[in-house]
Design a protein around this motif. Structure first.
Motif: not given
Length: 119
Positions: A51-72
């Protein structure tokens, strides 16, 4: 100097959930990307999500729908919410920070936190 400290790993049963945290200390005011990588025994380290500092996210296919990345950004902390965990998710999970410094990237790694999915 930037330091990364991961927490939240542990043992969980298949189908369970865990939340990982990565706290960054130091000056990271520039554009940056924080990411989670994992490495299982005998395998190469692989990207899980970033996840970038402006909020753009990228996931590996094997975790899509199961994992969620976020930041404060106010806390310089990144999170990984992991649901529907599978035994194959067992690995050491590492936090990585890439900070854009002019025309180059400064790269930092955390020490890793073990995630074990087993009944």
């Amino acid at each position: 100097q930037v330091q990364l400290v991961e927490s939240g790993g542990g043992l969980v049963q298949p189908g369970g959930s865990l939340r990982l945290s990565c706290a960054a200390s130091g000056n990271i005011l520039r554009f940056n990307i924080m990411g989670w990588y994992r490495q299982a025994p005998g395998k190469q380290r692989e990207l899980v999500a970033d996840i970038s500092s402006v909020g753009t996210t990228n996931y590996a296919d094997f975790v899509k729908g199961r994992f969620t990345i976020s930041r404060d950004n106010a806390k310089n902390t990144m999170y990984l919410e992991m649901n529907s965990l599978k035994p194959e998710d067992t690995a050491v999970y590492y936090c990585k920070l890439d900070v854009l410094n002019g025309i180059k990237w400064d790269i930092y790694w955390g020490q890793g936190t073990q995630v074990t999915v087993s009944s």
